[in-house]
Motif scaffolding. Structure first.
Motif, short mmCIF file in Angstrom:
data_model
loop_
_atom_site.label_atom_id
_atom_site.label_comp_id
_atom_site.label_asym_id
_atom_site.label_seq_id
_atom_site.Cartn_x
_atom_site.Cartn_y
_atom_site.Cartn_z
N MET A 1 0.83 -1.21 0.00
CA MET A 1 0.00 0.00 0.00
C MET A 1 0.86 1.25 0.00
O MET A 1 0.66 2.18 -0.80
N PHE A 2 1.84 1.30 0.88
CA PHE A 2 2.62 2.52 1.05
C PHE A 2 3.70 2.66 -0.02
O PHE A 2 4.19 3.76 -0.28
N ARG A 3 4.04 1.56 -0.67
CA ARG A 3 4.99 1.62 -1.78
C ARG A 3 4.34 2.22 -3.02
O ARG A 3 5.01 2.80 -3.87
N ARG A 4 3.03 2.09 -3.13
CA ARG A 4 2.33 2.52 -4.34
C ARG A 4 1.62 3.86 -4.19
O ARG A 4 0.84 4.25 -5.06
N THR A 5 1.85 4.56 -3.10
CA THR A 5 1.23 5.86 -2.91
C THR A 5 2.30 6.95 -2.82
O THR A 5 3.40 6.70 -2.31
N GLU A 6 1.99 8.12 -3.31
CA GLU A 6 2.97 9.20 -3.32
C GLU A 6 2.82 10.15 -2.14
O GLU A 6 3.68 10.99 -1.90
N LEU A 7 1.69 10.02 -1.44
CA LEU A 7 1.45 10.87 -0.28
C LEU A 7 0.73 10.07 0.78
O LEU A 7 -0.25 9.36 0.48
N VAL A 8 1.19 10.18 2.02
CA VAL A 8 0.51 9.56 3.16
C VAL A 8 0.06 10.68 4.09
O VAL A 8 0.88 11.50 4.53
N LEU A 9 -1.22 10.70 4.37
CA LEU A 9 -1.78 11.67 5.31
C LEU A 9 -1.88 11.00 6.67
O LEU A 9 -2.61 10.01 6.82
N LEU A 10 -1.14 11.49 7.64
CA LEU A 10 -1.22 10.97 9.00
C LEU A 10 -2.33 11.74 9.71
O LEU A 10 -2.15 12.88 10.13
N ASN A 11 -3.48 11.11 9.82
CA ASN A 11 -4.67 11.76 10.36
C ASN A 11 -4.80 11.54 11.87
O ASN A 11 -4.19 10.65 12.44
N LYS A 12 -5.62 12.39 12.48
CA LYS A 12 -5.93 12.35 13.92
C LYS A 12 -4.71 12.69 14.78
O LYS A 12 -4.50 12.13 15.86
N ILE A 13 -3.90 13.64 14.28
CA ILE A 13 -2.71 14.01 15.06
C ILE A 13 -3.09 14.73 16.35
O ILE A 13 -2.24 14.89 17.24
N ASP A 14 -4.35 15.14 16.47
CA ASP A 14 -4.80 15.73 17.74
C ASP A 14 -4.77 14.71 18.88
O ASP A 14 -4.82 15.07 20.05
N LEU A 15 -4.66 13.42 18.51
CA LEU A 15 -4.61 12.35 19.52
C LEU A 15 -3.19 11.96 19.91
O LEU A 15 -3.00 11.11 20.78
N LEU A 16 -2.18 12.57 19.28
CA LEU A 16 -0.79 12.21 19.57
C LEU A 16 -0.42 12.30 21.05
O LEU A 16 0.31 11.44 21.56
N PRO A 17 -0.91 13.31 21.79
CA PRO A 17 -0.54 13.38 23.22
C PRO A 17 -1.09 12.23 24.06
O PRO A 17 -0.61 12.00 25.18
N TYR A 18 -2.05 11.50 23.52
CA TYR A 18 -2.73 10.48 24.32
C TYR A 18 -2.42 9.05 23.89
O TYR A 18 -2.82 8.10 24.55
N LEU A 19 -1.69 8.89 22.79
CA LEU A 19 -1.43 7.56 22.25
C LEU A 19 0.06 7.36 22.00
O LEU A 19 0.81 8.32 21.82
N ASN A 20 0.46 6.12 21.95
CA ASN A 20 1.86 5.76 21.76
C ASN A 20 2.16 5.63 20.27
O ASN A 20 2.27 4.54 19.72
N PHE A 21 2.27 6.78 19.61
CA PHE A 21 2.60 6.81 18.18
C PHE A 21 3.76 7.76 17.99
O PHE A 21 3.75 8.89 18.48
N ASP A 22 4.78 7.30 17.23
CA ASP A 22 5.97 8.11 17.01
C ASP A 22 6.02 8.53 15.54
O ASP A 22 6.17 7.70 14.64
N VAL A 23 5.88 9.83 15.29
CA VAL A 23 5.84 10.35 13.93
C VAL A 23 7.17 10.13 13.22
O VAL A 23 7.20 9.76 12.04
N ASP A 24 8.28 10.32 13.92
CA ASP A 24 9.60 10.14 13.29
C ASP A 24 9.79 8.70 12.81
O ASP A 24 10.37 8.46 11.75
N THR A 25 9.29 7.75 13.59
CA THR A 25 9.38 6.35 13.19
C THR A 25 8.56 6.10 11.93
O THR A 25 8.99 5.38 11.01
N ALA A 26 7.37 6.70 11.86
CA ALA A 26 6.52 6.54 10.68
C ALA A 26 7.20 7.11 9.44
O ALA A 26 7.17 6.49 8.36
N ILE A 27 7.83 8.25 9.58
CA ILE A 27 8.54 8.86 8.45
C ILE A 27 9.69 7.96 8.00
O ILE A 27 9.90 7.73 6.80
#
Length: 216
Positions: A153-179
């Motif tokens: 999926m991610f190999r065939r797309t030119e843009l990834v929208l990381l949605n719901k970033i308003d929830l970042l303070p409450y969840l264990n998600f690392d943006v740098d790792t995703a990038i």
């Protein structure tokens, strides 16, 4: 045991996609195929996107779901023309399904056509719908494992929208790792942080669409 395939199993789809692409080019319609897992926020993002673009562009939406017109009704309420495709169990849209909806639109009067694909991180990535751009939506609650687990999926797309970033303070998600994971799979793709709910980052997304429209 080795099986040799003498014909492309997607030949019919690709033929329909080529037809669609020609029609979109002739009508100068920008077509964006939006893909994500269920609940990532495609429809909410489309509602806000329509609001941001409606004064300057004529927008159409093809909605793909297994059943109901719930999302299509939301899009109509947001002010865009929407046509529903119910796959009745199918996990993705194909080009032949999309082609059947085209008579419901006057493409000459549609500047931007969004295709909201069926919620699935596997099947939709393999089907050309004649679109100009493929965009994937990943949401913060899904966690950091989705990019490495669903690389096609991610190999065939030119843009990834990381949605719901308003929830970042409450969840264990690392943006740098995703990038980092995205660049490891697709060095040419870009990750854009947004919140369809609060509107954060949507301006950048809208600017991306406008640039894509100018270079369609």
């Amino acid at each position: 045991m080795k099986i040799t395939l003498n014909e492309d199993v997607l030949a019919d789809n690709n033929s329909a996609a080529a037809f669609l692409r020609d029609e979109f080019i002739k009508s100068k319609t920008l077509v964006i195929n939006l893909m994500s897992s269920p609940g990532a926020g495609k429809t909410t993002l489309l509602e806000r996107t329509i609001q941001e673009l409606a004064n300057d562009y004529k927008i159409g939406v093809i909605e793909g779901d297994l059943a109901t017109e719930i999302d299509a009704d939301r899009i109509r309420a947001a002010g865009a023309r929407a046509v529903q495709i119910n796959t009745n169990g199918g996990c993705h849209l194909d080009a032949r399904m999309v082609a059947k909806t085209i008579p419901n639109f006057n493409l000459e009067e549609i500047d931007i056509l969004f295709i909201e694909n069926v919620g699935n991180l596997v099947c939709p990535s393999g089907y050309d719908l004649g679109q100009k751009h493929k965009v994937a939506i990943l949401s913060v609650p899904e966690g950091n494992d989705k990019i490495p687990k669903y690389p096609v999926m991610f190999r065939r797309t030119e843009l990834v929208l990381l949605n719901k970033i308003d929830l970042l303070p409450y969840l264990n998600f690392d943006v740098d790792t995703a990038i980092k994971d995205l660049k490891g799979i697709n060095p040419h793709s870009k990750l854009m942080n947004i919140s369809a709910t609060t509107g954060e980052g949507v301006e950048a997304w809208v600017s991306w669409i406008k640039e894509a429209y100018e270079t369609r």
